[in-house]
Scaffold this active site. Sequence first.
Site, mmCIF file in Angstrom:
data_model
loop_
_atom_site.group_PDB
_atom_site.id
_atom_site.type_symbol
_atom_site.label_atom_id
_atom_site.label_comp_id
_atom_site.label_asym_id
_atom_site.label_seq_id
_atom_site.Cartn_x
_atom_site.Cartn_y
_atom_site.Cartn_z
ATOM 1 N N CYS A 195 93.387 39.159 69.760
ATOM 2 C CA CYS A 195 92.926 40.407 69.130
ATOM 3 C C CYS A 195 93.265 41.607 69.998
ATOM 4 O O CYS A 195 93.737 42.628 69.504
ATOM 5 C CB CYS A 195 91.425 40.328 68.869
ATOM 6 S SG CYS A 195 90.727 41.848 68.160
ATOM 7 N N GLY A 220 86.210 49.726 76.862
ATOM 8 C CA GLY A 220 84.943 49.373 77.484
ATOM 9 C C GLY A 220 84.985 48.052 78.207
ATOM 10 O O GLY A 220 83.953 47.532 78.613
ATOM 11 N N CYS A 316 83.376 36.160 67.019
ATOM 12 C CA CYS A 316 82.630 37.131 66.219
ATOM 13 C C CYS A 316 82.611 36.772 64.741
ATOM 14 O O CYS A 316 81.586 36.924 64.077
ATOM 15 C CB CYS A 316 83.194 38.533 66.431
ATOM 16 S SG CYS A 316 84.885 38.745 65.850
#
EC number: 2.8.1.14
Length: 511
Positions: A195, A220, A316
């Site tokens: 990803c 992040g 996820c």
Amino acid sequence: MGAEGATRGEVRLRSPKGPHWHWNLKGTGRADCWLPEAAVRWLSGSRGSACSAVSLRFKSLDFNSFKQLGVGGGWLALGCASALKAKQGLPGTAAPGTGLRNPALCRGSCRTFSPLPPAPPGYQVTGVFMKNWDSLDEHGVCTADKDCEDAYRVCQILDIPFHQVSYVKEYWNDVFSDFLNEYEKGRTPNPDIVCNKHIKFKCFFHYAVDNLGADAVATGHYARTSLEDEEVFQQKHVRRPEGLFRNRFEVRNAVKLLQAADSCKDQTFFLSQVPQEALRRTLCPLGGLTKDFVKKIAAENRLHHVLQKKESMGICFVGKRNFEKFILQYLQPRPGHFISIEDGTVLGTHRGWFLYTLGQRARIGGLREPWYVVEKDGATGDVFVAPRTDHPALYRDLLRTNRVHWIAEEPPAALVRDKMMECHFRFCHQMALVPCVLTLNQDGTVWVTAVKAVRALALGQFAVFYKGEECLGSGKILRLGPSAYTLPKGKSRSSVATEGPSDGPGSGPAP
């Protein structure tokens, strides 16, 4: 005037110089940089409005944990990225490339994040939310909509623009389809690495640069690069040449990916396939911070709804659902047997050999004692198991990757010169680094020989390589050497497992 730091007494601030303060680390005798007044107020407990400040400079990398205080109090946390655009011609601000950097927020669905305080003058900051999974397909199980609302609230608090982009199609084609294909071959994929390679640092990166006109993006991830913040804004687009062995001198001053100061949170593992083009225009504001420190910043800026979010773990798009039920919605069952690696006894049955990875506990009906997956045979669908978690059939010291993605230098000069190179590797996030020797092949693949046998190596995982604090890159594991159990027996099982559907005992060419 002077002020003592409020963060566990670690920082001594003294000698104001205009809006800045000199500081040193207690006990080191060093006084190497200036802190902006806003950072001084934060450290000393005063919560006044942020002031206009300049970038913080360091003479020693030992002070990375305080580096972010010099970007106007700009903070970004796990799972975020941002688009930064220099705003020229503002009176009283630094020139683009040398002024304040204050990343905002770009959020992919189904991941935790923490935000940052208001943007400083001199730069336009835009928050972008990435939707990568269509929650409607899964009846709202994925929390993309709620995550989007949270991201929007953060941008409202910070008073920055908010955008939303959808990469559902791209994610399905480049990440999820690859995920299914790998499982169907009996491998163990890592969709997070894929990803980042195809979505965050390709689709989003080009959206930020080409559509938003951003000069840089911020991620992040807990990681660092070899560039200082002001250097990121000076980078020009340099397209990396294609080819098996690229000329290492065609892209000068390549940017290195470095491990985070907090080794427990280091996420360079997930960035090991990021292209140089994107890395050289990426900021990593969390590289020198701990997560607890980032949470303090979020609390100081009234972002409590973010702090209440649980940290995401696992895949996820699977979420809290049963993995076997989830994967069997997309792949046809392929029933087979659980077979003892020691004596060939059939112990039970399963619904698909692709449902298991090496090292995983195999829950076999009717057996109370634990058995662990040690090998798989795609031709028969059989899964071979051993009775102990430390069984020698779980340990291997040899693997081969596909063509390695080298981040800074392709391949490293020492590896090209000597055809071999000592370094470290890991194939799971947060596992201890393993000393190894790389052997370079003519097709760009490498053999990896671990100094000590490693438990539960599996096809499809990424071997990520490190030299000191630098993450060199990674390659997908396509072959495995014989286990410590089969090798002494001198049987056909001592051959290397191939990348094809038959990757169990007895398959594959010899190394």
